[in-house]
Enzyme design. Structure first.
Site, PDB file in Angstrom:
ATOM      1  N   LYS A 195      -7.420  -3.590  10.988  1.00 20.43           N
ATOM      2  CA  LYS A 195      -7.951  -4.648  11.876  1.00 20.43           C
ATOM      3  C   LYS A 195      -7.785  -4.321  13.194  1.00 20.43           C
ATOM      4  O   LYS A 195      -8.077  -3.429  13.732  1.00 20.43           O
ATOM      5  CB  LYS A 195      -7.663  -6.074  11.390  1.00 20.43           C
ATOM      6  CG  LYS A 195      -7.951  -6.111   9.790  1.00 20.43           C
ATOM      7  CD  LYS A 195      -9.085  -6.097   9.128  1.00 20.43           C
ATOM      8  CE  LYS A 195      -9.236  -6.507   7.847  1.00 20.43           C
ATOM      9  NZ  LYS A 195      -8.567  -5.646   6.685  1.00 20.43           N
ATOM     10  N   ASP A 214       1.843 -12.861   7.135  1.00 19.21           N
ATOM     11  CA  ASP A 214       0.690 -11.943   7.257  1.00 19.21           C
ATOM     12  C   ASP A 214       0.228 -12.340   8.763  1.00 19.21           C
ATOM     13  O   ASP A 214      -0.516 -13.294   8.835  1.00 19.21           O
ATOM     14  CB  ASP A 214      -0.275 -12.101   6.199  1.00 19.21           C
ATOM     15  CG  ASP A 214      -1.595 -11.152   6.594  1.00 19.21           C
ATOM     16  OD1 ASP A 214      -1.862 -10.688   7.717  1.00 19.21           O
ATOM     17  OD2 ASP A 214      -2.235 -10.517   5.552  1.00 19.21           O
ATOM     18  N   ARG A 236       4.947  13.199   2.573  1.00 22.31           N
ATOM     19  CA  ARG A 236       5.198  11.995   1.950  1.00 22.31           C
ATOM     20  C   ARG A 236       6.497  11.048   2.253  1.00 22.31           C
ATOM     21  O   ARG A 236       6.462   9.852   2.468  1.00 22.31           O
ATOM     22  CB  ARG A 236       4.974  11.879   0.418  1.00 22.31           C
ATOM     23  CG  ARG A 236       5.236  10.608  -0.637  1.00 22.31           C
ATOM     24  CD  ARG A 236       4.828  10.658  -1.787  1.00 22.31           C
ATOM     25  NE  ARG A 236       5.332  11.797  -2.637  1.00 22.31           N
ATOM     26  CZ  ARG A 236       6.659  11.506  -3.395  1.00 22.31           C
ATOM     27  NH1 ARG A 236       7.015  10.218  -3.229  1.00 22.31           N
ATOM     28  NH2 ARG A 236       7.216  12.542  -4.013  1.00 22.31           N
ATOM     29  N   TYR A 292      -5.673 -13.953   2.588  1.00 24.52           N
ATOM     30  CA  TYR A 292      -6.505 -13.100   2.440  1.00 24.52           C
ATOM     31  C   TYR A 292      -7.249 -12.858   0.963  1.00 24.52           C
ATOM     32  O   TYR A 292      -6.223 -13.060   0.072  1.00 24.52           O
ATOM     33  CB  TYR A 292      -6.193 -11.778   2.953  1.00 24.52           C
ATOM     34  CG  TYR A 292      -7.041 -10.513   2.590  1.00 24.52           C
ATOM     35  CD1 TYR A 292      -8.251 -10.475   2.696  1.00 24.52           C
ATOM     36  CD2 TYR A 292      -6.444  -9.334   1.815  1.00 24.52           C
ATOM     37  CE1 TYR A 292      -9.235  -9.289   2.507  1.00 24.52           C
ATOM     38  CE2 TYR A 292      -7.288  -8.161   1.619  1.00 24.52           C
ATOM     39  CZ  TYR A 292      -8.506  -8.201   1.793  1.00 24.52           C
ATOM     40  OH  TYR A 292      -9.231  -7.116   1.369  1.00 24.52           O
TER      41      TYR A 292
END
Length: 402
Positions: free
Chosen positions: A220, A195, A62, A114
């Site tokens: 993406k 973004d 982590r 988005y």
């Protein structure tokens, strides 16, 4: 603490080399012990320590992992940044940025963004005392000056401006440098976030235009094959980087070693994929612009598009995303999306296969019933790398059904 090895790799190292060369090599040197060209996948949760209070390169996945570090190092380099932090999804990366805010703060969304970003603010952060405004939207016809619209929405408690360019789903181009100038010209400190998912680091580097942070949905174009979820935050400011890194390891929405590996593999071909996808997109946009069933094509690569000149100035090329307004009711649009053969009717974008979607009923449902509701007859196209002829024929035959 921010990982200084990210900074060392990203700033200055191999800066004279081309994008694809760096995408293939940065953070991915052959394994010292085995000579393996690709970094092996470290499917481990824990690592052996050297001594009391003395860990080796990693202690717990982590906190850090070789695969995630390799990806972060590479992305930082491609965005010409000092720091990059990989998260378990694109929305997790955006969430980490919003966690920098405090109750009473205000966010301005610079034009359309988005739908998941809007949903996150509406469903989660509004409950925590954080408010937001969506500015007037340029629907692709150039009728709205997004920068002016942002300025009208700035308040005394505005702490962040978030923009997308190209902006999904109308894919108008936002003048990033002008937004930064606006954000930094007032009395209060306003963080400017871009973004960059649609443009990718291959076509655009917003940090070089002055923004404070860049976010990506790595699901993406970075991954590129519709087989991973991931997100990245990229930035130069050391203090902000320390806070984002603290959020990353404390909240724990980290990218897994396997998805880090797959995303890094995808980055290796990002340049060649974007070249082919952009080439296909230009051919499709030109064909659709002349089609009798198409009312409007939103693609800045067309010389007739109002943002064409700005896109040429701000981007290396025009990208592979567009939307079209079709001449038909909801039933006609349904016929169109059901009758594509090569193209797939699905959500998401940026993969090797060409996808069409209907934002009104899919990605931008949170805007239903508002003044920003997406028209039912707007169809978004994410252009892939298939043969141009096959894509043009498929679109033409599907359009003949409406």
């Amino acid at each position: 603490m921010p990982k200084e090895d990210n900074a060392d790799e990203a700033v200055g190292k191999n800066s004279s080399r081309g994008f694809s060369t760096r995408a293939i090599h940065i953070g991915q040197e052959p394994n010292e012990s085995t000579g393996a060209i690709m970094p092996p996948i470290e499917l481990t949760t824990i690592y052996e320590w050297e001594d009391l209070g003395e860990e080796k390169a990693h202690s717990y996945t982590r906190y850090s992992n070789s695969n995630r570090l390799a990806l972060e190092t590479c992305v930082a380099n491609l965005e010409v940044a000092k720091h990059a932090y990989a998260f378990s999804s694109g929305i997790a990366s955006i969430d980490s940025v919003f966690r920098l805010l405090a109750p009473g703060d205000h966010v301005v969304l610079g034009g359309m963004v988005y739908g998941g970003t809007i949903k996150l603010l509406k469903n989660i952060y509004s409950q925590l005392g954080i408010t937001f405004d969506i500015t007037d939207i340029d629907n692709g016809d150039g009728s709205v000056n997004v920068v002016d619209a942002i300025g009208k929405n700035i308040k005394d408690n505005t702490k962040m401006i978030l923009v997308e360019s190209p902006a999904n789903p109308y894919f108008n181009i936002v003048d990033i440098e002008a937004v930064v100038e606006l954000a930094k010209s007032g009395k209060q400190e306003i963080l400017c976030v871009a973004d960059n998912t649609v443009a990718t680091p291959y076509l655009q580097n917003p940090l070089s235009m002055g923004v404070d942070m860049v976010v990506h949905s790595a699901s993406k174009y970075m991954g590129g094959h519709s087989d991973i979820l991931g997100g990245v935050v990229v930035l130069n400011n050391d203090e902000l980087a320390e806070r984002i890194h603290g959020i990353q390891i404390s909240a724990g929405a980290v990218l897994s070693p396997f998805n880090s590996y797959l995303t890094l593999r995808g980055l290796r071909t990002l340049g060649v994929r974007m070249d082919r996808q952009t080439q296909n997109a230009m051919a499709i946009a030109s064909m659709l612009q002349a089609h009798k069933k198409v009312l409007q094509v939103n693609y800045a690569g067309l010389k007739s598009h109002p943002s064409h000149s700005l896109a040429k100035k701000q981007m290396k090329d025009f990208g592979a995303m567009m939307s079209v307004v079709l001449d038909g009711d909801r039933r006609a649009i349904s016929k169109f999306v059901k009758n594509v053969k090569v193209i797939t009717f699905s959500e998401s974008l940026g993969a090797v296969e060409t996808l069409i979607s209907n934002p009104n009923s899919m990605s931008h449902v949170p805007l239903t019933g508002t003044e920003y509701e997406i028209p039912h007859n707007l169809v978004r196209i994410s252009v892939g790398i298939e043969d141009e002829k096959d894509l043009l024929e498929d679109l033409d035959q599907a359009l003949s059904m409406i």
